[in-house]
Design an enzyme around this catalytic site. Structure first.
Site, PDB file in Angstrom:
ATOM      1  N   LYS A 135       0.856  -1.176   0.000  1.00  0.00           N
ATOM      2  CA  LYS A 135       0.000   0.000   0.000  1.00  0.00           C
ATOM      3  C   LYS A 135       0.900   1.238   0.000  1.00  0.00           C
ATOM      4  CE  LYS A 135      -3.890   2.053   2.596  1.00  0.00           C
ATOM      5  NZ  LYS A 135      -4.723   1.956   3.826  1.00  0.00           N
ATOM      6  N   SER A 171      -9.605   2.037   3.056  1.00  0.00           N
ATOM      7  CA  SER A 171      -8.708   2.755   2.174  1.00  0.00           C
ATOM      8  C   SER A 171      -7.712   1.868   1.424  1.00  0.00           C
ATOM      9  CB  SER A 171      -7.931   3.786   2.986  1.00  0.00           C
ATOM     10  OG  SER A 171      -7.066   3.142   3.917  1.00  0.00           O
ATOM     11  N   SER A 216      -9.804  -0.187   7.281  1.00  0.00           N
ATOM     12  CA  SER A 216      -9.220  -0.087   5.945  1.00  0.00           C
ATOM     13  C   SER A 216      -8.567  -1.344   5.394  1.00  0.00           C
ATOM     14  CB  SER A 216      -8.203   1.061   5.911  1.00  0.00           C
ATOM     15  OG  SER A 216      -8.890   2.300   5.959  1.00  0.00           O
TER      16      SER A 216
END
EC number: 6.3.5.7
Lengths: 99, 483, 486
Positions: free
Chosen positions: C77, C152, C176
């Protein structure tokens, strides 16, 4: 409670954010929309309750870890400044600071 | 009862930032050494690069504990680091990690002597708190057209901010407090005390009021980095505030800077939101926990504090409290005194000589005791020669002069200058007989009861002995001969 | 082998250790699939950097110094800083930023032998529940490209679901990892707060942020988590002195007699029927294996929304102050003085959701409001944590839905941020309490979109969660199903 456009201006200045008028208006509406769901929180009786900072402190004491006073960071100026917008002679340049 | 200025009482509180003498920064492993090339001692964390996190330096905590013990304060078992949020280019994270609601050192006091007119008064200033925080970087305004250069080498240097109660009542007291605090932090070695390099920075909160009235509005004088300017700045500020009030103006709270060239204080450009720092506990740093065992260990390892040493000087050497305090202004001075006193066995004489002759010459030459050309051993030897009446006090001053100018050891100088007192009665009696024979008139007058006539005889005798005669002995012999 | 991209981390690791494939072959295969950046899942791809790492792994495999996951690809990420790839956290303000160091999590997975495929798209500074807040465009859900992947960590979930990476790292502040895993039909776990180092994770909300793995199976998550977690005393003061574990050790243990707490607040009107049906079916599967369902209550579940949306923005408003155009990142072109440089730089660099949270956070911390908002929220946070401890007196793990619905349509909540906030209701409580939580594929709901089962354990009980998830995956095949064309 709900915020006013003066609040928005004050906060935007504190946060160093330039907001266009329409942005400020939208921001005011949306933040006030959010504070609608915050009211439930205000009603809770929390007298005598300790705030929880580090979540695991809910079950055990969490104390700050201390390190020995030893220097072990060499000079990485070049790598550290690689993404800097403006540098001269190793100094970060900014618009004149007036005191 | 504090003295008034034009009928106003002066109220001063101090905030002092002492840079702690660690090797590495408070939250990073970069060096804190002074004077490096710009940003070469600013690591990723000091530049607030994304992803970096603070890790606390044990050495900084240890120094805070030492200070707390030195000023009889409470060292908190649990204290909290908080973020002070504001934007400034020398503040890389956009917040300063400090302590707000629960500081590491709580309470305490600083006591000192100061001269008021003829007398010496004892004063105590209460401390409110001392907390750990990180220093900011530096903005350089020179040689960048329309721009400033930011050097973050100093960012993250550990600071102990020491805050007093508003107990100070004059600029003299302010300077005396600052000097005493400076003495304490350098004595226990938690700060190098170098004011030119900014290791010891004082801010003074000054206000005035009519006696008995509530506290007036204060203005904060920032960065008082010399004891001399400190007094000038405060005196100017006090006069200024009194004039304002007398002219019917209100004092507005402000931060001011002192300009040594004009001798005036001037208000800094104030940011309208500067007051709203949005303090909150730093979620990157759990509570700082200090076990009692740690405090005890530090206490055990700490050097004898100046006030404790002064008390010991009074007790062991029978010195007046004022002498004891003066001799413990610095570790070196105290050591010099103790060495001299032990070697000559005459603590009172040693203290008189050090506070007199030695200090006078040090001040004249702007020297510290470490630089004194006369060693404690030499001074002790000199004092020994006075007490065994080898030399007179006046002669001793000449010998000291010689020692100071490096003319050799005590006895050698006495020889070379021929300052030995004449303690051989035979030779002295011979001189006396000659003088008596040469001055029958004085002898007559003395016998007739005119005591003054004796001086007319002593003078010539001392002269004939080239000042080496022991005056007491001369008197005794004269009496005997004319008795 | 053409189906390399459908193999699990465990299977790939075995093939690599037995030298049936080389790290370069595996990396090349995934790089080929990443071509054209399907679903806009990646923000930075650099084949040369990836292949260099793969060659280094092959050398280790050859000379017997290989790590347990040597040569297995992983994608990170974009909130994890990396030296070999740009790091932007999905924000314009960090466009093109190069970190001089690797995040601890990145460095530990590399030490275990994993090869980095690139950096994954995410909501800007991890603020979002749909991955529509990325400055570099939304991510599509591989199961229906008109729908959101969740957020997210949307890029991470989409990449694994679409077979662009066998595993990915994610971060979970309020859900997330769990919510996008649920929306994309994969497995993801957020460990106990303090288990994984936050060093090198660009901070959103410091007291909530935690890194975790996302993969197809619970077993793969266990393999990655074993390598990721453990104390980081020199770098992160919030990382706990709890040693790393081999989370695969007891992964196939019996769940006979396991007490699964069912919080009634997770099954109210807010929960949509299709999601409820899938969750109930998964729970029934676990009871077949001897688990018992115990009714419990988490009375402050609804309060977790205001509490979270006060605490997280407050911390974020301070964490994001360093993005000021002085030391790194974007600086506005036209400004008159220092103040205008700050304001224009931040106005241009931050997206609207980030600005909204900075404003909210600044407000609740500002003079006169701290006690009423931030402090009050931190107190209720302790009450929420205590509620969990009470619940765990009657059960071993807690189970329920991850989100009230399946993935919604792109743009559906564009003008209604609060709607997204409300959808976080089931993941926020465990985040506020710092408890480990995970999402396991539980079936499919409306529009044939994946549904996840959320499992919440007590502090440091990650192994137990992974065990339960693994047992479910032994009895079901939802985690093995793939979107069309994968």
């Amino acid at each position: 409670m709900s915020l006013t456009s003066q609040d928005i201006d004050r906060i935007a200045n504190l946060a160093r954010l330039e907001l266009k008028p329409e942005e400020s208006e939208r921001m005011l509406a949306q933040i006030n929309g959010f504070f609608g769901i915050v009211e439930a929180m205000q009603a809770v009786d929390t007298s005598g309750v300790q705030p929880l900072a580090h979540p695991v402190a809910a079950i055990q004491d969490i104390a700050l870890r201390l390190r020995e006073d030893v220097v072990s960071e060499p000079n990485h100026r070049e790598a550290n400044q690689r993404s800097a917008p403006a540098v001269e002679r190793g100094l970060f340049l900014v618009p004149k600071v007036i005191e | 009862m504090s003295k008034l200025v034009q009928g106003y009482e002066v109220v001063i509180g101090f905030e002092t930032h002492a840079q702690l003498s660690t090797n590495s920064k408070i939250f990073s492993r970069a060096s804190v050494a002074f004077g490096a090339e710009p940003n070469t001692q600013a690591c990723a964390l000091d530049m607030a690069l994304p992803g970096t996190l603070p890790v606390m330096n044990k050495g900084a905590v240890e120094r805070a504990i030492e200070f707390g013990l030195a000023v009889n304060a409470h060292v908190a078992e649990r204290s909290i680091f908080a973020r002070k949020n504001y934007f400034y280019p020398d503040l890389p994270k956009g917040y300063q990690i400090s302590q707000f609601e629960i500081p590491v050192v709580q309470g305490g006091e600083v006591s000192f002597f100061l001269e008021e007119g003829k007398e010496t008064v004892h004063k105590t200033v209460r401390l409110e708190r001392a907390h750990l925080e990180e220093d900011a970087g530096k903005s350089l305004h020179e040689d960048f057209i329309g721009q400033s250069g930011i050097d973050l080498n100093r960012a993250g240097t550990p600071l102990l901010e020491i805050v007093t109660q508003p107990d100070i009542r004059s600029s003299e007291e302010a300077v005396a407090y600052a000097k005493e605090l400076h003495k304490i932090v350098t004595w226990i070695g938690i700060c190098d005390g170098n004011m030119q390099e900014g290791s010891f920075r004082c801010d003074a909160n000054v206000s005035v009021r009519k006696p008995g009235e509530p506290l007036g509005t204060r203005r904060e004088i920032k960065n008082l980095n010399s004891f001399k300017f400190m007094q000038q700045a405060i005196d100017y500020e006090v006069r200024w505030q009194i004039e304002q009030i007398e002219d019917g103006h209100k004092i507005q709270q402000a931060t001011v800077l002192f300009n040594p060239d004009t001798g005036e204080t001037r208000a800094m450009r104030t940011k309208e939101d500067s007051a709203d720092y949005r303090y909150f506990p730093d979620p990157d740093l759990p509570p700082l926990v200090i076990g009692r065992d740690w405090v005890e260990r530090v206490k055990g390892e700490m050097t004898e504090l100046p006030r404790v040493m002064a008390e010991r000087f009074v007790k062991d050497y029978a010195l007046p409290e004022y002498n004891a305090t003066t001799l413990t202004q610095s570790k070196a001075m105290a050591a010099y005194f103790e060495a001299t006193a032990k070697a000559c066995g005459q603590p009172k004489l040693a203290s008189n000589w050090i506070m007199g002759e030695v200090s006078r010459r040090l001040n004249a030459g702007e020297m510290t005791i470490e630089q004194a050309p006369v060693s404690a051993a030499q001074l002790a030897a000199l004092i020994g020669r006075i007490s065994d009446s080898t030399i007179s006090n006046s002669a001793a001053r000449q010998v000291f002069e010689g020692l100071w100018n490096g003319e050799g050891e005590v006895d050698a100088i006495i020889e070379a200058k021929g300052l030995k007192q004449m303690n051989d009665t035979g030779e002295l009696e011979k001189i006396i007989d000659e003088v008596l024979a040469a001055n029958p008139k004085n002898v007559e007058e003395f016998k007739a009861g005119n005591a003054k006539a004796l001086n007319g005889l002593v003078g010539p005798i001392m002269k004939a002995s080239k000042g080496k005669a022991n005056p007491a002995q001369v008197n005794a012999l004269l009496m005997k001969k004319m008795g | 082998m053409s189906d390399l991209h459908n193999l699990s981390v465990k299977a790939l690791a075995t093939l690599l250790q037995t030298k049936e494939v080389s790290a370069v072959e595996v990396a090349t295969r995934f790089l080929a699939r990443m071509g054209g950046n399907p679903h806009n899942a990646f923000l930075d791809i650099d084949s040369a950097a990836t292949l260099a790492q793969a060659q280094a792994s092959d050398a280790k495999l050859a000379n017997g110094t290989a790590g347990p996951l040597e040569g297995v690809p992983v994608a990170h990420k974009d909130v994890f800083v990396t030296q070999d790839f740009a790091t932007t956290a999905g924000s314009k303000i960090l466009s093109g930023y190069r970190s001089p160091f690797d995040a601890t999590v990145v460095q530990r997975l590399r030490t275990a032998g994993m090869v980095t495929l690139g950096k994954l798209n995410c909501d800007e500074f991890a603020m979002g529940s749909a991955n529509e807040n990325s400055a570099y465009g939304a991510v599509q859900n591989p199961w229906d490209t008109a729908r959101v992947p969740g957020g997210s960590s949307g890029g991470s979930a989409a990449a694994v679901a679409a077979g662009l990476a066998p595993a990915a790292t994610g971060t979970d502040t309020g859900g997330s990892i769990r919510q996008p895993a649920s929306f994309c039909g994969i497995t993801g776990i957020k460990p106990t707060y303090g288990r994984t180092s936050r060093y090198g994770m660009i901070a959103y909300a410091s007291s909530l942020d935690q890194a975790g793995p996302m993969a197809r199976t619970a077993e793969d998550c266990a393999l990655l988590l074993s390598a990721m977690c453990g104390p980081d005393p020199d770098r992160d003061s919030t990382s706990l002195d709890v040693p790393a574990e081999d989370f695969t050790a007891q992964i196939n243990g019996s769940i006979d007699g396991l007490r699964i707490g069912i919080p009634k607040e997770f099954f109210g009107e807010g929960l949509q029927a299709d999601v409820r049906a899938a969750v109930d079916a998964a729970l029934a599967e676990l009871t077949k294996q001897g688990a018992k369902l115990v009714p419990i209550s988490l009375p402050r579940t609804e309060l977790s929304i205001p509490v979270y949306y006060i605490i997280a923005p407050a911390e974020a408003s301070s964490n994001l102050s360093r993005f000021d155009g002085v030391k790194f990142g974007h600086r506005a072109k036209d400004y008159t003085d220092l103040e205008s440089m700050y304001k224009k730089t931040r106005a241009e660099g931050f997206g609207s959701e980030v600005k909204r949270r900075i404003m909210t956070g600044t407000y609740v911390l500002s003079h006169g409001y701290y006690d009423a908002y931030y402090l009050q929220a931190q107190k209720i946070r302790r009450m929420i944590a205590d509620d969990f401890q009470n619940a765990f007196k009657d059960c071993d793990v807690i189970a329920g839905p991850v989100a009230p619905s399946v993935a919604w349509k792109l743009g559906e909540n564009a003008n209604d941020p609060v709607a997204d906030y409300l959808a976080d209701i089931f993941t926020l409580p465990a985040s506020l309490a710092g408890l480990p939580g995970m999402s396991v594929p539980a079936g499919f709901g409306a529009h044939n979109m994946p549904v996840g089962l959320q499992l919440i354990g007590n502090y440091f009980k990650e192994a137990q969660l992974l065990n339960v998830a693994h047992r479910l995956q032994q009895a079901t095949d939802f985690h093995l199903r793939k979107p069309m064309g994968v």
